[in-house]
Scaffold this motif. Structure first.
Motif, PDB file in Angstrom:
ATOM      1  N   VAL A   1       0.854  -1.155  -0.092  1.00 23.79           N
ATOM      2  CA  VAL A   1      -0.077   0.017   0.071  1.00 23.79           C
ATOM      3  C   VAL A   1       0.771   1.182   0.040  1.00 23.79           C
ATOM      4  N   GLU A   2       0.496   2.136  -1.046  1.00 16.12           N
ATOM      5  CA  GLU A   2       1.327   3.439  -1.146  1.00 16.12           C
ATOM      6  C   GLU A   2       0.548   4.374  -0.500  1.00 16.12           C
ATOM      7  N   GLU A   3      -0.808   4.549  -0.870  1.00 16.82           N
ATOM      8  CA  GLU A   3      -1.727   5.532  -0.226  1.00 16.82           C
ATOM      9  C   GLU A   3      -3.022   4.807   0.265  1.00 16.82           C
ATOM     10  N   ALA A   4      -3.693   5.513   1.170  1.00 13.40           N
ATOM     11  CA  ALA A   4      -4.918   4.989   1.697  1.00 13.40           C
ATOM     12  C   ALA A   4      -5.599   5.948   2.152  1.00 13.40           C
ATOM     13  N   GLU A   5      -6.980   5.676   2.213  1.00 13.24           N
ATOM     14  CA  GLU A   5      -8.118   6.643   2.609  1.00 13.24           C
ATOM     15  C   GLU A   5      -9.184   5.725   3.507  1.00 13.24           C
ATOM     16  N   VAL A   6      -9.504   6.247   4.592  1.00  4.78           N
ATOM     17  CA  VAL A   6     -10.389   5.619   5.296  1.00  4.78           C
ATOM     18  C   VAL A   6     -11.558   6.811   5.685  1.00  4.78           C
ATOM     19  N   SER A   7     -12.493   6.252   5.555  1.00  2.84           N
ATOM     20  CA  SER A   7     -14.079   7.077   5.647  1.00  2.84           C
ATOM     21  C   SER A   7     -14.874   6.227   6.892  1.00  2.84           C
ATOM     22  N   VAL A   8     -14.929   6.726   8.044  1.00  2.00           N
ATOM     23  CA  VAL A   8     -15.715   6.284   9.276  1.00  2.00           C
ATOM     24  C   VAL A   8     -16.777   7.007   9.343  1.00  2.00           C
ATOM     25  N   ALA A   9     -18.289   6.344   9.333  1.00  2.00           N
ATOM     26  CA  ALA A   9     -19.392   7.056   9.224  1.00  2.00           C
ATOM     27  C   ALA A   9     -20.140   6.411  10.571  1.00  2.00           C
ATOM     28  N   LYS A  10     -20.710   7.281  11.246  1.00  2.00           N
ATOM     29  CA  LYS A  10     -21.723   7.049  12.427  1.00  2.00           C
ATOM     30  C   LYS A  10     -23.079   7.248  11.945  1.00  2.00           C
ATOM     31  N   ILE A  11     -23.716   6.329  12.083  1.00  2.00           N
ATOM     32  CA  ILE A  11     -25.188   6.147  11.524  1.00  2.00           C
ATOM     33  C   ILE A  11     -26.074   6.652  12.463  1.00  2.00           C
ATOM     34  N   ASN A  12     -26.987   7.802  12.107  1.00  2.00           N
ATOM     35  CA  ASN A  12     -27.813   8.211  13.083  1.00  2.00           C
ATOM     36  C   ASN A  12     -27.371   8.600  14.538  1.00  2.00           C
ATOM     37  N   PRO A  13     -26.488   9.672  14.325  1.00  2.00           N
ATOM     38  CA  PRO A  13     -25.587  10.287  15.637  1.00  2.00           C
ATOM     39  C   PRO A  13     -26.616  10.876  16.479  1.00  2.00           C
ATOM     40  N   PRO A  14     -26.330  10.753  17.802  1.00  2.00           N
ATOM     41  CA  PRO A  14     -27.228  11.528  18.708  1.00  2.00           C
ATOM     42  C   PRO A  14     -26.814  13.114  18.855  1.00  2.00           C
ATOM     43  N   ILE A  15     -27.246  13.985  18.073  1.00  2.00           N
ATOM     44  CA  ILE A  15     -26.686  15.428  18.174  1.00  2.00           C
ATOM     45  C   ILE A  15     -27.850  16.160  17.918  1.00  2.00           C
ATOM     46  N   GLY A  16     -29.204  15.621  18.201  1.00  2.00           N
ATOM     47  CA  GLY A  16     -30.413  16.457  18.411  1.00  2.00           C
ATOM     48  C   GLY A  16     -30.889  16.853  17.100  1.00  2.00           C
ATOM     49  N   GLY A  17     -31.060  16.163  16.164  1.00  2.00           N
ATOM     50  CA  GLY A  17     -31.405  16.407  15.032  1.00  2.00           C
ATOM     51  C   GLY A  17     -31.565  15.307  13.852  1.00  2.00           C
ATOM     52  N   ASN A  18     -32.287  15.491  12.888  1.00  3.25           N
ATOM     53  CA  ASN A  18     -32.584  14.362  11.974  1.00  3.25           C
ATOM     54  C   ASN A  18     -31.188  14.374  11.003  1.00  3.25           C
ATOM     55  N   VAL A  19     -30.194  13.782  11.573  1.00  2.00           N
ATOM     56  CA  VAL A  19     -29.198  13.532  10.421  1.00  2.00           C
ATOM     57  C   VAL A  19     -28.923  11.774  10.246  1.00  2.00           C
ATOM     58  N   GLN A  20     -28.830  11.638   8.982  1.00  2.00           N
ATOM     59  CA  GLN A  20     -28.371  10.234   8.647  1.00  2.00           C
ATOM     60  C   GLN A  20     -27.095   9.798   9.164  1.00  2.00           C
ATOM     61  N   GLU A  21     -26.086  10.653   8.963  1.00  2.00           N
ATOM     62  CA  GLU A  21     -24.848  10.131   9.489  1.00  2.00           C
ATOM     63  C   GLU A  21     -23.920  11.090   9.289  1.00  2.00           C
ATOM     64  N   VAL A  22     -22.744  11.196  10.156  1.00  2.00           N
ATOM     65  CA  VAL A  22     -21.570  11.831  10.263  1.00  2.00           C
ATOM     66  C   VAL A  22     -20.451  11.137  10.078  1.00  2.00           C
ATOM     67  N   VAL A  23     -19.541  11.913   9.219  1.00  2.00           N
ATOM     68  CA  VAL A  23     -18.517  11.077   8.327  1.00  2.00           C
ATOM     69  C   VAL A  23     -17.104  12.133   8.581  1.00  2.00           C
ATOM     70  N   ILE A  24     -16.318  11.081   8.908  1.00  2.00           N
ATOM     71  CA  ILE A  24     -14.789  11.747   8.837  1.00  2.00           C
ATOM     72  C   ILE A  24     -14.190  10.908   7.985  1.00  2.00           C
ATOM     73  N   ILE A  25     -12.995  11.681   7.315  1.00  2.00           N
ATOM     74  CA  ILE A  25     -12.215  10.897   6.326  1.00  2.00           C
ATOM     75  C   ILE A  25     -10.832  11.289   6.208  1.00  2.00           C
TER      76      ILE A  25
END
Length: 120
Positions: A89-113
């Motif tokens: 592996v020379e390069e890599a990208e990782v995306s982690v998403a939390k489904i239905n996060p508890p943030i007080g709103g109707n949010v499908q997911e939060v994602v960090i990359i």
């Protein structure tokens, strides 16, 4: 250079800053993209000449099982292990998403990359 993607790895685990998240847990989705020289494996048809996506999936499952407060932290651990364990592996990208996060709103997911490349 070629690309291998492992998309939509689904897990249930307990990341987050809130104690409730540690107790209740949440659903997560992880995507990985790695860049590597795949020319040899394209010719040889031999697993040891490529990046084994089973190995990538195993790294994700093991690192996601270790509780982190921040998604950035678990994503960095995944990246670190990819570079440590898979020399092609020379390069890599990782995306982690939390489904239905508890943030007080109707949010499908939060994602960090996070992205990184091999340091020689």
């Amino acid at each position: 250079m070629g690309i291998i993607r492992v998309n939509n790895i689904r897990l249930f685990t307990n990341h987050g800053c809130l104690e409730e998240e540690a107790k209740i847990g949440s659903e997560y989705k992880v995507d990985i993209e790695v860049k590597a020289d795949l020319s040899t494996s394209a010719q040889t048809d031999v697993l040891t000449d490529t990046v084994d996506y089973v190995h990538l999936n195993q790294i994700v499952k093991e690192e996601m099982a270790i509780r982190s407060k921040l998604l950035e932290h678990v994503a960095q651990r995944i990246l670190d292990r990819i570079f440590k364990e898979i020399s092609l592996v020379e390069e890599a990208e990782v995306s982690v998403a939390k489904i239905n996060p508890p943030i007080g709103g109707n949010v499908q997911e939060v994602v960090i990359i996070l992205k990184d490349s091999r340091k020689n």
